[in-house]
Motif scaffolding. Structure first.
Motif, PDB file in Angstrom:
ATOM      1  N   GLY A   1      -0.487  -1.772   1.683  1.00  0.00           N
ATOM      2  CA  GLY A   1      -1.336  -0.747   1.089  1.00  0.00           C
ATOM      3  C   GLY A   1      -2.778  -0.840   1.558  1.00  0.00           C
ATOM      4  N   ALA A   2      -3.305  -2.081   1.671  1.00  0.00           N
ATOM      5  CA  ALA A   2      -4.702  -2.249   2.052  1.00  0.00           C
ATOM      6  C   ALA A   2      -4.931  -1.707   3.469  1.00  0.00           C
ATOM      7  N   LEU A   3      -3.999  -2.045   4.382  1.00  0.00           N
ATOM      8  CA  LEU A   3      -4.126  -1.550   5.757  1.00  0.00           C
ATOM      9  C   LEU A   3      -3.998  -0.034   5.788  1.00  0.00           C
ATOM     10  N   ALA A   4      -3.155   0.502   4.933  1.00  0.00           N
ATOM     11  CA  ALA A   4      -2.982   1.950   4.886  1.00  0.00           C
ATOM     12  C   ALA A   4      -4.301   2.617   4.523  1.00  0.00           C
ATOM     13  N   LEU A   5      -4.982   2.071   3.493  1.00  0.00           N
ATOM     14  CA  LEU A   5      -6.253   2.658   3.075  1.00  0.00           C
ATOM     15  C   LEU A   5      -7.292   2.551   4.190  1.00  0.00           C
ATOM     16  N   ALA A   6      -7.283   1.407   4.891  1.00  0.00           N
ATOM     17  CA  ALA A   6      -8.220   1.219   6.003  1.00  0.00           C
ATOM     18  C   ALA A   6      -7.962   2.259   7.092  1.00  0.00           C
ATOM     19  N   ALA A   7      -6.679   2.442   7.419  1.00  0.00           N
ATOM     20  CA  ALA A   7      -6.324   3.397   8.469  1.00  0.00           C
ATOM     21  C   ALA A   7      -6.721   4.816   8.066  1.00  0.00           C
ATOM     22  N   LEU A   8      -6.490   5.150   6.793  1.00  0.00           N
ATOM     23  CA  LEU A   8      -6.810   6.500   6.311  1.00  0.00           C
ATOM     24  C   LEU A   8      -8.312   6.750   6.341  1.00  0.00           C
ATOM     25  N   ALA A   9      -9.107   5.668   6.158  1.00  0.00           N
ATOM     26  CA  ALA A   9     -10.559   5.819   6.159  1.00  0.00           C
ATOM     27  C   ALA A   9     -11.071   6.090   7.571  1.00  0.00           C
ATOM     28  N   GLN A  10     -10.362   5.558   8.571  1.00  0.00           N
ATOM     29  CA  GLN A  10     -10.867   5.666   9.939  1.00  0.00           C
ATOM     30  C   GLN A  10     -10.368   6.900  10.669  1.00  0.00           C
ATOM     31  N   GLN A  11      -9.172   7.307  10.354  1.00  0.00           N
ATOM     32  CA  GLN A  11      -8.501   8.298  11.203  1.00  0.00           C
ATOM     33  C   GLN A  11      -8.105   9.525  10.390  1.00  0.00           C
ATOM     34  N   GLN A  12      -8.148  10.659  11.037  1.00  0.00           N
ATOM     35  CA  GLN A  12      -7.681  11.882  10.397  1.00  0.00           C
ATOM     36  C   GLN A  12      -6.190  12.040  10.700  1.00  0.00           C
ATOM     37  N   TYR A  13      -5.359  12.075   9.639  1.00  0.00           N
ATOM     38  CA  TYR A  13      -3.914  12.204   9.872  1.00  0.00           C
ATOM     39  C   TYR A  13      -3.436  13.590   9.443  1.00  0.00           C
ATOM     40  N   ASP A  14      -2.370  14.048  10.072  1.00  0.00           N
ATOM     41  CA  ASP A  14      -1.804  15.350   9.700  1.00  0.00           C
ATOM     42  C   ASP A  14      -0.810  15.196   8.558  1.00  0.00           C
ATOM     43  N   ALA A  15      -0.252  13.989   8.422  1.00  0.00           N
ATOM     44  CA  ALA A  15       0.662  13.739   7.298  1.00  0.00           C
ATOM     45  C   ALA A  15       0.816  12.233   7.118  1.00  0.00           C
ATOM     46  N   VAL A  16       1.199  11.838   5.877  1.00  0.00           N
ATOM     47  CA  VAL A  16       1.430  10.421   5.584  1.00  0.00           C
ATOM     48  C   VAL A  16       2.849  10.269   5.042  1.00  0.00           C
ATOM     49  N   LEU A  17       3.588   9.312   5.615  1.00  0.00           N
ATOM     50  CA  LEU A  17       4.895   8.935   5.049  1.00  0.00           C
ATOM     51  C   LEU A  17       4.655   7.643   4.282  1.00  0.00           C
ATOM     52  N   LEU A  18       4.860   7.661   2.970  1.00  0.00           N
ATOM     53  CA  LEU A  18       4.409   6.543   2.136  1.00  0.00           C
ATOM     54  C   LEU A  18       5.578   5.926   1.374  1.00  0.00           C
ATOM     55  N   ASP A  19       5.761   4.623   1.598  1.00  0.00           N
ATOM     56  CA  ASP A  19       6.751   3.875   0.812  1.00  0.00           C
ATOM     57  C   ASP A  19       6.080   3.460  -0.498  1.00  0.00           C
ATOM     58  N   LEU A  20       6.827   3.496  -1.605  1.00  0.00           N
ATOM     59  CA  LEU A  20       6.196   3.151  -2.897  1.00  0.00           C
ATOM     60  C   LEU A  20       6.140   1.645  -3.128  1.00  0.00           C
ATOM     61  N   GLY A  21       7.185   0.930  -2.737  1.00  0.00           N
ATOM     62  CA  GLY A  21       7.211  -0.510  -3.021  1.00  0.00           C
ATOM     63  C   GLY A  21       6.502  -1.292  -1.931  1.00  0.00           C
ATOM     64  N   LEU A  22       5.164  -1.388  -2.048  1.00  0.00           N
ATOM     65  CA  LEU A  22       4.395  -2.036  -0.985  1.00  0.00           C
ATOM     66  C   LEU A  22       3.796  -3.349  -1.463  1.00  0.00           C
ATOM     67  N   PRO A  23       3.657  -4.323  -0.564  1.00  0.00           N
ATOM     68  CA  PRO A  23       2.871  -5.500  -0.934  1.00  0.00           C
ATOM     69  C   PRO A  23       1.387  -5.139  -0.876  1.00  0.00           C
ATOM     70  N   GLY A  24       0.550  -5.903  -1.531  1.00  0.00           N
ATOM     71  CA  GLY A  24      -0.879  -5.586  -1.545  1.00  0.00           C
ATOM     72  C   GLY A  24      -1.145  -4.530  -2.580  1.00  0.00           C
ATOM     73  N   ALA A  25      -1.417  -3.303  -2.127  1.00  0.00           N
ATOM     74  CA  ALA A  25      -1.642  -2.222  -3.086  1.00  0.00           C
ATOM     75  C   ALA A  25      -0.354  -1.413  -3.210  1.00  0.00           C
ATOM     76  N   ASP A  26       0.019  -1.080  -4.427  1.00  0.00           N
ATOM     77  CA  ASP A  26       1.207  -0.291  -4.712  1.00  0.00           C
ATOM     78  C   ASP A  26       1.066   1.100  -4.094  1.00  0.00           C
ATOM     79  N   GLY A  27       2.190   1.682  -3.665  1.00  0.00           N
ATOM     80  CA  GLY A  27       2.168   2.984  -3.016  1.00  0.00           C
ATOM     81  C   GLY A  27       1.453   4.049  -3.833  1.00  0.00           C
ATOM     82  N   LEU A  28       1.690   4.040  -5.152  1.00  0.00           N
ATOM     83  CA  LEU A  28       1.077   5.072  -5.997  1.00  0.00           C
ATOM     84  C   LEU A  28      -0.440   4.931  -6.023  1.00  0.00           C
ATOM     85  N   SER A  29      -0.941   3.689  -5.988  1.00  0.00           N
ATOM     86  CA  SER A  29      -2.400   3.535  -6.043  1.00  0.00           C
ATOM     87  C   SER A  29      -3.015   3.941  -4.694  1.00  0.00           C
ATOM     88  N   VAL A  30      -2.294   3.700  -3.591  1.00  0.00           N
ATOM     89  CA  VAL A  30      -2.760   4.181  -2.288  1.00  0.00           C
ATOM     90  C   VAL A  30      -2.880   5.704  -2.345  1.00  0.00           C
TER      91      VAL A  30
END
Lengths: 223, 450
Positions: free
Chosen positions: A33-62
């Motif tokens: 989850g933490a890396l996902a948030l970092a990536a989202l902050a840096q890059q503009q994405y057209d879509a996100v495929l998100l798993d809910l059961g994540l280590p670090g930050a939970d998918g829903l909080s991401v």
């Protein structure tokens, strides 16, 4: 098109990334989850495929944190299939929800759908993999055959069916779509129109469900 | 006899009856003895008084003695007075009582005419002696009457007490009986504590102990179900990965043999996916059982059936099975859409698996005349092999598949159906589509109507 894939399972991540590449998308894959948030902050994405059961930050909080900044389309991938899980996911701002195990074809179709919806452009073509309905031209095309022109009522009926492929519509529901208020409903009109459509397209284009109504095949479900 | 020994009521009644009888006998004996003593003294006093009266009257007596008699007196209470012959002289022939010789002065008991007499010998100033006699029966009667008077009320007490015990025990055990009824009516998986209010203090610790046991069982079951749910969850992710890999493999260059084997691999994967999905569904339904009743609402049956058919039509079409509805589905049911959908989905899925290609599966409402009141009867009829009557109970067990080679089911479908049916108060019955030839399966669902 750039897609962010957030999936902690290595096997699934590998496969989905490869399939996305095959389908012509640029895919970035992160595993927590933490890396996902970092990536989202840096890059503009057209879509996100998100798993809910994540280590670090939970998918829903991401998802919640992403929604504070951007309206990027989000498709949730999850093994949690309880109704409440689905409601939680959609309430947090997900655009769609796909349950593991899934078929890649379905994932790609839903991904296209959420991106199309988010793009704001009116959908001009309805497609279930067999049948294409062009809303602007009012034409229909069956599996590679040349497009055929539809009458106004044929078009309304097919549009109603193609709006949600796989859904069964009853005679009453179809009559509501093809007749305006106050117009007199002719008996057998629905059968007559369907007969005409099957002749123009294919016998298999519209399926009859005994005692319930009619439907067109769901995308990916065609035999 | 065993029943009597086992029954608290019978044992209590027996013990109390014995105790009462013992007390009654004691009271009777005491009454008898004390009355006997009193009446002996009374009789002796009477004879003494009559004797001293005769002395004071100067000892005038008829020659053959006298018998105290008055109208209505019974012969037992008569006092007879007669002269005793002087020593060495024979008794008067006309004497009323054949008194033996050698009577001493004062009281004695003498047997005559096979009866006992109390005799008082009174010496007169003239030197002669008179004997006053009365039968002892009098005082025996008095004593035994007294004994009966002490006995009878206590004896009457026995049946009254037995009836009272019956009533009291019935009332005392009423909470137990209602508790038993509550336990009997419970479903197998209903493990919430029993109510302890209104129970006698002797019984509530027992119920508390049962409740502690129920809590432990529930804990164990919850742990087991959580394990099943977690395991199914954890299986899903690698299964998803495997399925995706197989899917990608199909898109690459493959020999004909490899393609054939890949197809079998995908069938196996599809079966594993079904099993995991069913396991999760069953675990969830059973877990919800513990959290209480499902929210039910009035729903048109057609709208519950429609999404189920939409989900399953592709599967039916793959097998060229005609899946549809006969007649109208216009009825309202009091149910939960998601759960009834799960139930119907599993039943129709089963029907599709077991009906051969080209078969037919129909949903239909039964004739309202045959439907129990307050219910809507929905029937799912197929023309597959059916289930033999002897197996119709057994098929609801998890993982039971009558013919494992026949179809690729998980064996959990009917177990899910049963769990959901119990939650939604739906009665599920299995029969043959055609009762004559016993062919095909007919699933009869009695769904609560609003």
């Amino acid at each position: 098109m750039r897609i962010l894939l957030v999936e902690d399972d290595a096997m699934i991540g590998e496969e989905v990334r490869a399939a996305l590449k095959d389908a012509g998308y640029a895919a970035d894959w992160v595993q927590d989850g933490a890396l996902a948030l970092a990536a989202l902050a840096q890059q503009q994405y057209d879509a996100v495929l998100l798993d809910l059961g994540l280590p670090g930050a939970d998918g829903l909080s991401v998802l919640r944190q992403l929604r504070r900044r951007a309206a990027t389309p989000v498709l949730i991938l999850t093994a949690r299939d309880g109704v409440q899980d689905r409601i939680d996911g959609l309430d947090c701002g997900a655009d769609d929800y796909i349950l593991k195990p899934f078929a890649m074809g379905e994932l790609l179709a839903r991904l296209r759908a959420v991106m199309r919806r988010k793009s704001g452009a009116a959908t001009v073509v309805l497609d279930n993999g067999q049948l294409c309905l062009d809303l602007a031209e009012k034409t229909a095309r069956w599996q590679g055959q040349p497009p055929v022109t539809l009458s106004a009522r044929e078009f309304s009926l097919l549009q109603a069916l193609m709006h949600r492929p796989g859904a069964i519509l009853s005679r009453g529901e179809l009559e509501e779509r093809i007749y305006g208020w106050g117009e007199e409903v002719e008996s057998n009109a629905v059968e007559f129109l369907i007969h005409g459509l099957r002749k123009k397209l294919d016998r298999e284009a519209i399926k009859n469900v005994r005692g319930m109504g009619w439907m067109v095949a769901r995308a990916g479900a065609a035999p | 006899m065993k029943r009597l020994q086992g029954s608290l009521q019978a044992r209590l009644s027996l013990a109390l009856t014995l105790a009462i009888l013992l007390v009654a006998l004691g009271a009777g004996a005491f009454g008898f003895i004390s009355a006997y003593r009193d009446s002996i003294r009374l009789q002796d006093d009477l004879l003494l008084q009559v004797g001293s009266l005769i002395v004071r009257l100067g000892g005038s007596l008829p020659a053959d003695g006298a018998v105290g008699s008055y109208p209505g007196a019974d012969h037992e209470s008569r006092i007879s007075v007669q002269w005793l012959p002087a020593p060495g002289q024979a008794a008067t022939a006309s004497a009323a009582l054949p008194l033996p010789e050698g009577l001493h002065d004062g009281f004695q008991t003498v047997g005559m005419f096979h009866e006992d007499f109390r005799v008082y010998v009174q010496p007169l100033p003239s030197g002669r002696r008179i004997a006053l006699a009365q039968e002892t029966d009098v005082r025996d009667h008095i004593a035994s009457r007294a004994a009966w008077r002490a006995l009878i009320p206590v004896l009457i007490l026995v049946p009254v007490l037995l009836l009272a015990i019956r009533r009291i025990m019935g009332r005392l055990f009423a909470p137990l009986a209602s508790l038993r009824g509550q336990i009997d009516r419970r479903r197998d998986d209903q493990l919430d504590p029993l109510p302890t209010t209104g129970l006698p203090t002797e019984i509530s610790p027992f119920v508390d102990a049962i409740n502690r046991l129920l809590a432990r069982v529930q804990g164990a079951m919850t742990a087991q179900r959580r394990f099943v749910a977690d395991a199914a969850h954890e299986l899903r992710t690698p299964l998803a990965a495997l399925s995706l890999q197989a899917e990608r493999l199909q898109q690459s260059e493959l020999s004909e043999t490899a393609r054939e084997r890949l197809q079998r691999l995908e069938q196996g994967l599809a079966r594993a996916r079904t099993l995991v999905t069913q396991l999760l569904a069953l675990a969830r339904v059973q877990a919800q059982d513990q959290t209480g009743a499902t929210a039910r609402q009035r729903l048109p049956l057609r709208e519950v059936v429609r999404p189920v058919l939409e989900d399953l039509l592709p599967l039916a079409q793959q097998k060229d099975i005609d899946l549809g509805v006969d007649g109208s589905l216009e009825a309202s049911v009091d149910t939960n859409a998601v759960e009834l959908g799960l139930l119907l989905g599993n039943l129709i899925d089963n029907a599709i698996r077991y009906t051969p290609s080209g078969g037919c599966i129909s949903l239909a409402l039964a004739d309202p005349a045959q439907t129990p009141p307050g219910r809507v009867r929905l029937e799912i009829v197929d023309n597959g092999p059916g289930i033999p009557a002897s197996e119709r109970e057994r098929v609801f067990q998890p993982f039971l598949r009558l013919d494992p080679a026949a179809a690729s089911g998980s064996g959990l479908g009917l177990a899910i159906v049963q769990s959901v049916a119990a939650r939604l108060d739906i009665v599920v019955r299995l029969a043959a589509s055609d009762e004559q030839s016993q062919v095909g399966l007919r699933v009869i669902l009695d769904i609560p109507a609003p």
